[in-house]
Design an enzyme around this catalytic site. Structure first.
Site, short mmCIF file in Angstrom:
data_model
loop_
_atom_site.label_atom_id
_atom_site.label_comp_id
_atom_site.label_asym_id
_atom_site.label_seq_id
_atom_site.Cartn_x
_atom_site.Cartn_y
_atom_site.Cartn_z
N ASN A 9 0.90 -1.11 -0.19
CA ASN A 9 -0.03 -0.16 -0.08
C ASN A 9 0.91 1.11 0.13
O ASN A 9 1.49 1.39 0.98
CB ASN A 9 -1.00 0.15 1.28
CG ASN A 9 -1.69 1.17 1.56
OD1 ASN A 9 -1.77 1.83 0.62
ND2 ASN A 9 -2.45 1.44 2.41
N LYS A 11 0.21 4.19 -0.31
CA LYS A 11 -0.45 5.29 0.31
C LYS A 11 -0.19 6.58 -0.51
O LYS A 11 -0.10 6.59 -1.71
CB LYS A 11 -0.04 5.81 1.71
CG LYS A 11 -0.14 4.35 2.52
CD LYS A 11 0.07 4.50 4.14
CE LYS A 11 -0.10 3.31 4.64
NZ LYS A 11 -0.02 3.20 6.22
N HIS A 94 -9.42 1.14 4.87
CA HIS A 94 -8.10 1.36 5.54
C HIS A 94 -8.23 2.40 6.90
O HIS A 94 -9.21 3.30 6.53
CB HIS A 94 -7.11 2.23 4.64
CG HIS A 94 -5.73 1.98 5.15
ND1 HIS A 94 -5.24 2.82 6.19
CD2 HIS A 94 -4.51 1.10 5.20
CE1 HIS A 94 -3.95 2.58 6.46
NE2 HIS A 94 -3.69 1.53 5.91
N GLU A 96 -6.50 4.83 7.79
CA GLU A 96 -6.29 6.40 7.62
C GLU A 96 -7.68 6.86 6.93
O GLU A 96 -8.03 8.01 7.04
CB GLU A 96 -5.38 6.41 6.67
CG GLU A 96 -3.96 6.21 7.55
CD GLU A 96 -2.65 5.54 6.53
OE1 GLU A 96 -2.86 5.37 5.43
OE2 GLU A 96 -1.92 5.01 7.26
N GLU A 167 -5.10 -4.71 10.79
CA GLU A 167 -4.27 -3.75 10.73
C GLU A 167 -4.39 -3.07 12.16
O GLU A 167 -5.14 -2.06 12.22
CB GLU A 167 -4.14 -2.63 9.73
CG GLU A 167 -4.10 -3.31 8.45
CD GLU A 167 -3.10 -2.30 7.21
OE1 GLU A 167 -2.37 -2.80 6.96
OE2 GLU A 167 -3.61 -1.23 7.30
N GLY A 173 2.80 2.42 10.81
CA GLY A 173 3.75 3.61 10.53
C GLY A 173 4.48 4.02 11.91
O GLY A 173 4.95 5.08 11.97
N SER A 213 3.80 -2.08 10.14
CA SER A 213 5.05 -2.20 10.45
C SER A 213 5.51 -3.33 9.91
O SER A 213 6.67 -3.84 10.68
CB SER A 213 5.56 -1.84 11.96
OG SER A 213 5.07 -0.40 12.08
P1 13P Z 1 3.23 0.52 7.61
O1 13P Z 1 3.66 -0.74 6.98
O2 13P Z 1 4.01 1.75 7.18
O3 13P Z 1 3.20 0.37 9.09
O4 13P Z 1 1.74 0.63 7.24
C1 13P Z 1 0.86 -0.47 7.14
C2 13P Z 1 -0.34 0.10 6.54
O5 13P Z 1 -1.17 0.88 6.75
C3 13P Z 1 -0.65 -0.84 5.37
O6 13P Z 1 -1.95 -0.60 4.77
#
Ligand code: 13P
Length: 248
Positions: A9, A11, A94, A96, A167, A173, A213
């Site tokens: 992903n 983003k 997601h 976010e 997640e 992150g 992560s």
């Molecule tokens: P990270 O791997 O940067 O922690 O992000 C995970 C994520 O949100 C994947 O959709």
């Protein structure tokens, strides 16, 4: 035996030229049929990456979609538009998008069903906040997300098309990965919820990813857990680390 699925992903990263350069750099090294590999760039890079990935085993994913077919929805992108550029997967719900754009389980459910109408596989994200984990309400929170996001999806589509991504928000992150045991415990719990909603055969077929992560140093342990069928990778999917994760 469930085939693993590892998705990157991206983003809101990489303009189109950079996206192309990066895919050219890694595509041979991640072109495998042992695991399903998916790359999810931003909308404007989808078309060009679709051409680049043509003839490889790497699948193209989007990060969002709208649930209406067409019309006056300024700024939105329909399932048909995604299908027209060769998108095979689409992330929905997601954290976010839930956090910054008000996406609810009801909206996630509508998006997932609309994607399935055009044979695009939804990657449905669920996961608890740190407060919810500390208050020990995480199983209730995730069960509600799973039940409401998947409500009414047909059994055959659950088996064949739907991917669930667990997640935990506190691990996204932050560099703070859930332990492999914590991740597996929740993925197993999600499978039990699916079994209650459908039956054991659906629960055993549906693929459940872990995200938060994931990096080369922890990928192997996470991906070898009994109920974890893949990874949804954020930050590490933007570098060569993605190659190492795919070849875990
Ligand atoms: P990270 O791997 O940067 O922690 O992000 C995970 C994520 O949100 C994947 O959709």
């Amino acid at each position: 035996m469930r085939k693993k699925i590892i998705a990157g992903n991206w983003k809101m990263n990489y303009c189109v030229n950079k996206a192309e350069d990066f895919v050219n750099e890694i595509k041979d090294a991640i072109n495998t049929d042992e695991v399903d590999v998916v790359i999810c760039p931003n909308f404007v890079a989808l078309d060009r990456l679709s051409d680049l990935l043509d003839g490889t085993n790497i699948k193209l994913g989007a990060q969002n979609v709208y649930f209406e077919d067409k019309g006056a929805y300024t700024g939105e992108t329909s399932v048909c538009m995604l299908a027209s550029v060769g998108v095979n997967y689409c992330i929905v719900g997601h954290s976010e998008r839930r956090q910054y754009f008000g996406e609810t389980d009801e909206i996630v459910n509508k998006k997932a069903k609309k994607l399935l109408e055009k044979d695009i596989n939804p990657i449905v994200c669920v996961g608890e906040t740190l407060e919810e984990r500390e208050a020990n309400t995480m199983f209730d929170v995730v069960e509600k997300q799973v039940r409401e996001s998947l409500d009414g999806i047909e059994e055959a589509q659950m088996k064949r098309n739907v991917v669930i991504a667990y997640e935990p928000i506190w691990a996204i992150g932050t560099g703070k990965t859930a332990t492999a045991e914590q991740a597996n415990e929740m993925c197993r719990f999600i499978r039990e919820v699916v079994s209650k909603m459908y039956n054991e055969s659906v629960a055993q077929a549906v693929r459940i990813q872990y995200g938060g992560s994931v990096k080369p140093a922890n990928a192997n342990e996470i991906l070898n857990m009994s109920d974890i069928d893949g990874a949804l990778v954020g930050g590490a999917s933007l570098t060569n680390d993605f190659v190492a994760i795919v070849n875990y």
